[in-house]
Design a protein around this motif. Sequence first.
Motif, short mmCIF file in Angstrom:
data_model
loop_
_atom_site.label_atom_id
_atom_site.label_comp_id
_atom_site.label_asym_id
_atom_site.label_seq_id
_atom_site.Cartn_x
_atom_site.Cartn_y
_atom_site.Cartn_z
N SER A 105 8.06 -2.29 15.22
CA SER A 105 7.39 -1.10 14.70
C SER A 105 8.14 0.18 15.08
O SER A 105 8.70 0.29 16.18
CB SER A 105 5.97 -1.02 15.24
N ILE A 106 8.14 1.13 14.14
CA ILE A 106 8.67 2.46 14.42
C ILE A 106 7.55 3.50 14.31
O ILE A 106 7.80 4.70 14.23
CB ILE A 106 9.83 2.81 13.46
N GLY A 107 6.30 3.01 14.28
CA GLY A 107 5.16 3.91 14.22
C GLY A 107 4.95 4.56 12.86
O GLY A 107 4.35 5.64 12.77
N ARG A 108 5.39 3.91 11.79
CA ARG A 108 5.25 4.48 10.44
C ARG A 108 4.53 3.51 9.50
O ARG A 108 4.90 3.38 8.33
CB ARG A 108 6.63 4.83 9.87
N CYS A 109 3.51 2.85 9.99
CA CYS A 109 2.80 1.86 9.17
C CYS A 109 2.20 2.47 7.91
O CYS A 109 2.27 1.88 6.82
CB CYS A 109 1.71 1.17 10.00
N ALA A 110 1.62 3.66 8.01
CA ALA A 110 0.99 4.30 6.85
C ALA A 110 2.02 4.59 5.76
O ALA A 110 1.74 4.41 4.57
CB ALA A 110 0.30 5.59 7.28
N LEU A 111 3.20 5.01 6.15
CA LEU A 111 4.26 5.31 5.19
C LEU A 111 4.71 4.05 4.47
O LEU A 111 4.83 4.04 3.24
CB LEU A 111 5.44 5.96 5.90
N TYR A 112 4.96 2.99 5.22
CA TYR A 112 5.49 1.75 4.63
C TYR A 112 4.47 1.08 3.71
O TYR A 112 4.81 0.63 2.61
CB TYR A 112 5.94 0.79 5.74
N VAL A 113 3.24 0.99 4.15
CA VAL A 113 2.21 0.35 3.33
C VAL A 113 1.90 1.21 2.11
O VAL A 113 1.72 0.71 1.00
CB VAL A 113 0.92 0.09 4.15
N ARG A 114 1.87 2.51 2.29
CA ARG A 114 1.62 3.41 1.16
C ARG A 114 2.67 3.25 0.08
O ARG A 114 2.37 3.16 -1.11
CB ARG A 114 1.58 4.85 1.65
N ARG A 115 3.94 3.18 0.47
CA ARG A 115 5.02 3.02 -0.50
C ARG A 115 4.91 1.68 -1.23
O ARG A 115 5.17 1.60 -2.44
CB ARG A 115 6.37 3.12 0.20
N ALA A 116 4.53 0.64 -0.50
CA ALA A 116 4.38 -0.68 -1.12
C ALA A 116 3.26 -0.67 -2.16
O ALA A 116 3.41 -1.22 -3.26
CB ALA A 116 4.09 -1.72 -0.05
N LEU A 117 2.14 -0.04 -1.84
CA LEU A 117 1.01 0.03 -2.77
C LEU A 117 1.37 0.87 -4.00
O LEU A 117 1.05 0.50 -5.13
CB LEU A 117 -0.21 0.64 -2.07
N GLN A 118 2.06 1.97 -3.79
CA GLN A 118 2.46 2.81 -4.92
C GLN A 118 3.48 2.10 -5.81
O GLN A 118 3.46 2.27 -7.03
CB GLN A 118 3.02 4.14 -4.41
N ALA A 119 4.35 1.30 -5.21
CA ALA A 119 5.34 0.55 -5.99
C ALA A 119 4.66 -0.46 -6.90
O ALA A 119 5.20 -0.84 -7.94
CB ALA A 119 6.31 -0.16 -5.05
N ALA A 120 3.46 -0.89 -6.52
CA ALA A 120 2.71 -1.85 -7.33
C ALA A 120 1.85 -1.18 -8.38
O ALA A 120 1.19 -1.86 -9.17
CB ALA A 120 1.83 -2.71 -6.42
N GLY A 121 1.85 0.15 -8.40
CA GLY A 121 1.10 0.87 -9.43
C GLY A 121 -0.21 1.48 -8.98
O GLY A 121 -0.93 2.09 -9.78
N TYR A 122 -0.56 1.31 -7.72
CA TYR A 122 -1.81 1.91 -7.23
C TYR A 122 -1.63 3.43 -7.12
O TYR A 122 -0.61 3.90 -6.63
CB TYR A 122 -2.19 1.34 -5.87
N GLU A 123 -2.65 4.16 -7.56
CA GLU A 123 -2.58 5.62 -7.54
C GLU A 123 -3.60 6.18 -6.55
O GLU A 123 -4.78 5.84 -6.61
CB GLU A 123 -2.85 6.17 -8.95
N PHE A 124 -3.13 7.03 -5.68
CA PHE A 124 -4.00 7.66 -4.69
C PHE A 124 -3.23 8.80 -4.03
O PHE A 124 -2.01 8.92 -4.18
CB PHE A 124 -4.46 6.65 -3.63
N THR A 125 -3.95 9.61 -3.29
CA THR A 125 -3.32 10.70 -2.53
C THR A 125 -2.88 10.16 -1.18
O THR A 125 -3.69 9.63 -0.43
CB THR A 125 -4.32 11.86 -2.32
N PRO A 126 -1.59 10.25 -0.85
CA PRO A 126 -1.11 9.77 0.44
C PRO A 126 -1.83 10.44 1.60
O PRO A 126 -2.14 11.64 1.54
CB PRO A 126 0.38 10.15 0.42
N GLN A 127 -2.11 9.65 2.63
CA GLN A 127 -2.80 10.16 3.81
C GLN A 127 -1.84 10.19 5.00
O GLN A 127 -1.01 9.28 5.15
CB GLN A 127 -4.01 9.30 4.13
N PRO A 128 -1.94 11.17 5.85
CA PRO A 128 -1.04 11.26 7.00
C PRO A 128 -1.30 10.22 8.08
O PRO A 128 -0.39 9.83 8.81
CB PRO A 128 -1.26 12.68 7.54
#
Length: 220
Positions: A105-128
């Motif tokens: 881990s590099i402490g960026r779980c939200a960033l990595y999972v968010r990018r994966a979900l967006q790559a699949a077409g999910y639409e939402f506002t990124p959260q910090p």
Amino acid sequence: MKRVFWLMSAVGLTIAQSSAAQSTYAAEEAYVASVPDVEIDIDSAINSLIASSNQNPRSNLLTQATTNYSSNFSSALSSVAAKLTSNSAPSIAAMQASRAALGRSIGRCALYVRRALQAAGYEFTPQPSAYQYANGTLAGAGFVKISNDNYQPQVGDVVVFNRTSKNPHGHIQIYDGNQWVSDFRQPNFSPYRQHNGYTVWRDARYIDASANTGTVLAMN
């Protein structure tokens, strides 16, 4: 003679009353005949609404789940959900997350999972922060919160851990079919030795018939 005249008068009156009644009945029939068009329109409207409801899986699902969500939600969900394939959004998100995950881990779980979900077409506002995805973001993207009891993971499931004083951002992870991944490949379900609870989220449009057949909607 008077008696005969009275009898004829009575008969005449009866005939007149009968004629009047028939005239009134005919007038009423003529009036009623003009009413069914309105009633037919109402019936047609009701039938159209019923037909529309039957053609709307989400409406049927909501009705069934509301009636008895604790025991029937899983079967209702199965009846309207598409089969989970490699081309389904949950599978694509899981694959993207798995490919990007690091060894540690590099402490960026939200960033990595968010990018994966967006790559699949999910639409939402990124959260910090990771924990914030459980506060309406995943629900708005099409996920439903499911019960933690007897939980068995399905590809594309997302788990959000609550924040703590030690981990103020919480944690988010996704299941790739073999293991849980976030910004790294996790050896265990939980990245923590101790945690403050978590919620499980699933895209209700897809279901893997081989997993989690007992899942019910979590109402808390």
